[in-house]
Design an enzyme around this catalytic site. Structure first.
Site, PDB file in Angstrom:
ATOM      1  N   GLY A 252       0.820  -1.211   0.000  1.00 50.77           N
ATOM      2  CA  GLY A 252       0.000   0.000   0.000  1.00 50.77           C
ATOM      3  C   GLY A 252       0.850   1.255   0.000  1.00 50.77           C
ATOM      4  O   GLY A 252       0.529   2.242  -0.688  1.00 50.77           O
ATOM      5  N   ASP A 253       1.938   1.246   0.756  1.00 47.48           N
ATOM      6  CA  ASP A 253       2.857   2.386   0.777  1.00 47.48           C
ATOM      7  C   ASP A 253       3.490   2.584  -0.601  1.00 47.48           C
ATOM      8  O   ASP A 253       3.694   3.715  -1.059  1.00 47.48           O
ATOM      9  CB  ASP A 253       3.948   2.163   1.818  1.00 47.48           C
ATOM     10  CG  ASP A 253       3.380   1.814   3.181  1.00 47.48           C
ATOM     11  OD1 ASP A 253       2.325   2.363   3.543  1.00 47.48           O
ATOM     12  OD2 ASP A 253       3.990   0.973   3.870  1.00 47.48           O
TER      13      ASP A 253
END
Length: 302
Positions: A252-253
């Site tokens: 997600g990052d």
């Protein structure tokens, strides 16, 4: 310039086992060690994609110095505040038929240290981007995200917030440029149940966040891809990258980093979403955060 803030960085120690018995001596088949924290992950992937950023936050003890040295070796610019006591966290990831996590608490962040961070953030100017990602340590006020955005409001700084629940909802009035919940987090905030294939429901909930102030809402939906609701009224779907899942930590990052890199280069939301999906997928298919060549290889398949 893109700035990231990681309030509670960590050394992530992943241990792989064929079996595990509680109360007995267990031996690993292999180990991996890397520096972690959502903001740090964003900065590393931005660096891998050739985009300059500066990682901010707090470090303590020998683990903190290891994180600082690691980022320096990677070529990631940082300006962390050194805390007088404690040590930065070590998070243990047990890899055995899935992943079990044992996360450390981290050091106490003093009021003086927090004021020092505020001082560093005061230097941000129009056109800069600030990424706030992750949870808030117990030693900080739970409205610290709001305090930061309130201090910088009206300066033309783009805010990116990757958080959940009230932590995210409470900053929407500051008109963040981008928020990135996954579909399960979006479900919780909207008080409903959203399946990853429920495009209409996800779009409606994303627009509800826009009505509260978010300019752009990027929703990751695991194998169903991602959906971006833009401030100009569009809803853009992006299919998921295809590959073998190796490690979801940091995916997600990486999506946030890819999106920011793509938008900085092109100013186009569709191109930014595509690069974000490629970066997220490339990390998910790797043992560590994705390199530029890995992202480019995945990008060609989207």
């Amino acid at each position: 310039m893109i700035y990231t803030v990681t309030f509670n960085p960590a050394l992530d120690y992943a241990v792989y086992l064929d079996s595990f018995e509680l109360g007995a001596t267990n031996r690993t088949t292999r180990e991996e060690l890397r520096c972690g924290g959502k903001g740090i992950n964003v900065s590393i992937v931005l660096h891998n994609l050739g985009v300059e950023s500066r990682a901010l936050g707090f470090l303590a003890g020998f683990t903190g110095e290891t994180i600082r040295a690691w980022l320096t070796e990677l070529g990631v610019a940082s300006d962390f505040i050194t805390l007088p006591g404690g040590m930065s966290r070590i998070n243990v990831k047990l890899k055995l038929d899935g992943e079990t996590e044992i996360n450390g608490q981290g050091p106490d962040i003093t009021p003086d240290a927090l004021e020092t961070l505020y001082g560093k953030l005061e230097k941000l100017r129009e056109g800069d981007t600030l990424v706030l990602a992750g949870s808030i340590p117990a030693t900080l006020p739970d409205d610290v995200y709001e305090r930061i955005l309130a201090r910088l409001e009206g300066r033309g700084v783009r805010f990116v917030v990757d958080a959940t629940g009230e932590l995210l909802l409470n900053v929407l009035r500051y008109r963040p440029f981008l928020v990135k919940p996954n579909h399960e987090e979006l479900s919780e905030m909207c008080g409903t149940v959203l399946d990853s294939a429920d495009t209409a429901g996800i779009r409606a909930c994303a627009r509800a966040l826009q009505e509260k102030g978010a300019r752009n809402v990027l929703v990751s939906m695991a194998g169903a891809g991602a959906l971006l609701v833009t401030e100009d009224g569009r809803c853009i779907r992006q299919a998921a990258a295809r590959g073998e899942l190796v490690n979801s930590v940091g995916a997600g990052d990486s999506m946030v980093a890819g999106f920011l890199a793509g938008f900085q280069r092109t100013g186009d939301y569709r191109a930014a979403l595509r690069l974000g999906a490629a970066a997220g997928g490339a990390t998910a298919f790797s043992a560590a955060l994705a390199t530029r060549s890995q992202v480019e290889a995945v990008l060609e398949t989207l």
